[in-house]
Design a protein around this motif. Structure first.
Motif, mmCIF file in Angstrom:
data_model
loop_
_atom_site.group_PDB
_atom_site.id
_atom_site.type_symbol
_atom_site.label_atom_id
_atom_site.label_comp_id
_atom_site.label_asym_id
_atom_site.label_seq_id
_atom_site.Cartn_x
_atom_site.Cartn_y
_atom_site.Cartn_z
ATOM 1 N N ALA A 1 -6.383 20.790 -24.384
ATOM 2 C CA ALA A 1 -6.499 20.667 -22.922
ATOM 3 C C ALA A 1 -7.936 20.820 -22.443
ATOM 4 C CB ALA A 1 -5.591 21.689 -22.236
ATOM 5 N N LEU A 2 -8.863 20.148 -23.120
ATOM 6 C CA LEU A 2 -10.266 20.234 -22.721
ATOM 7 C C LEU A 2 -10.486 19.713 -21.301
ATOM 8 C CD1 LEU A 2 -13.031 21.082 -23.792
ATOM 9 C CD2 LEU A 2 -13.358 18.744 -24.613
ATOM 10 N N TRP A 3 -9.575 18.884 -20.822
ATOM 11 C CA TRP A 3 -9.703 18.349 -19.471
ATOM 12 C C TRP A 3 -9.690 19.444 -18.416
ATOM 13 C CZ3 TRP A 3 -5.685 19.283 -16.095
ATOM 14 C CH2 TRP A 3 -4.472 19.688 -16.668
ATOM 15 N N LEU A 4 -9.066 20.592 -18.723
ATOM 16 C CA LEU A 4 -9.054 21.693 -17.768
ATOM 17 C C LEU A 4 -10.463 22.238 -17.527
ATOM 18 C CD1 LEU A 4 -5.863 23.699 -18.821
ATOM 19 C CD2 LEU A 4 -6.238 22.485 -16.663
ATOM 20 N N VAL A 5 -11.293 22.211 -18.564
ATOM 21 C CA VAL A 5 -12.675 22.664 -18.400
ATOM 22 C C VAL A 5 -13.409 21.753 -17.424
ATOM 23 C CG1 VAL A 5 -14.856 23.087 -19.597
ATOM 24 C CG2 VAL A 5 -12.700 23.695 -20.700
ATOM 25 N N TRP A 6 -13.167 20.441 -17.532
ATOM 26 C CA TRP A 6 -13.807 19.492 -16.628
ATOM 27 C C TRP A 6 -13.284 19.661 -15.206
ATOM 28 C CZ3 TRP A 6 -18.055 17.590 -18.337
ATOM 29 C CH2 TRP A 6 -18.221 17.345 -19.699
ATOM 30 N N VAL A 7 -12.007 19.992 -15.058
ATOM 31 C CA VAL A 7 -11.464 20.253 -13.721
ATOM 32 C C VAL A 7 -12.141 21.477 -13.107
ATOM 33 C CG1 VAL A 7 -9.397 20.942 -12.442
ATOM 34 C CG2 VAL A 7 -9.249 19.156 -14.171
#
Length: 200
Positions: free
Chosen positions: A37-43
């Motif tokens: 869930a690396l996308w959470l870091v970008w969020v």
């Protein structure tokens, strides 16, 4: 976003890489640490960016919905770490737990006060005006809740004030990077299995 804030954000991972190399580690060690869930870091990064550079979004989230932007950032990071911690090796889980604890401490004091309170005396110690307010910070007062968890630690090198949670996040980040890099050293040092003899 001030330069000093940027320094506090980027210094822990860079310091972790430098210490990791000094300990004989390798960046290839990160390949052995599964990241989900690396996308959470970008969020989280997008929300942090909006807090400083998108006042319309900040108004809707913070003033209309009543959700402090920084608390939202920490909540997203907390969720990302919660997804990943159980899949990481034990030593790296400890470093990740320190980051989670630091983020939870910051999110708690921000959630209770709407913004991160800071100690006016600490602000004066780093050359900042002790009564300034902004979208992120407000000076601690008699009615401030959990004021010791706010920004109370002067960091003169960057003229910034840090919180105990910031210290845990920074230290945990350094430790996590170093531990991951040392796994690369271990993998590199492991000799390849010898080929089986060929029988004629």
């Amino acid at each position: 976003m001030s330069f000093s804030f940027f320094v506090l954000i980027v210094t822990p991972p860079i310091a972790g890489v430098l210490v990791g190399y000094l300990c004989g580690g390798r960046l290839s060690g990160f390949r052995s640490v599964r990241i989900r869930a690396l996308w959470l870091v970008w969020v989280a990064a997008a929300v942090q960016f909006a807090q400083y550079f998108a006042p319309g979004v900040r108004h809707v989230v913070q003033d209309v919905a009543g959700i402090p932007m920084l608390a939202l950032v920490f909540a997203i990071v907390f969720g990302w770490l919660a997804v990943n911690l159980r899949h990481w090796p034990a030593a790296i889980r400890v470093a990740g737990a320190a980051i989670v604890l630091g983020a939870a401490m910051n999110a708690l004091v921000i959630g209770l006060n709407g913004r991160m309170p800071y100690d006016p005396a600490a602000a004066d110690a780093v050359g900042s005006a002790p009564g300034l307010e902004g979208p992120k910070n407000a000076p601690a007062a008699a009615g401030t809740r959990l004021a010791p968890l706010g920004d109370v630690i002067p960091v003169p090198l960057v003229d910034k004030i840090a919180s105990p949670g910031d210290v845990l996040i920074g230290g945990g980040t350094v430790a996590l990077v170093v531990l991951a890099m040392r796994r690369g050293r271990r993998d590199h040092a492991t000799p390849a299995p010898a080929a089986a003899p060929v029988t004629v």
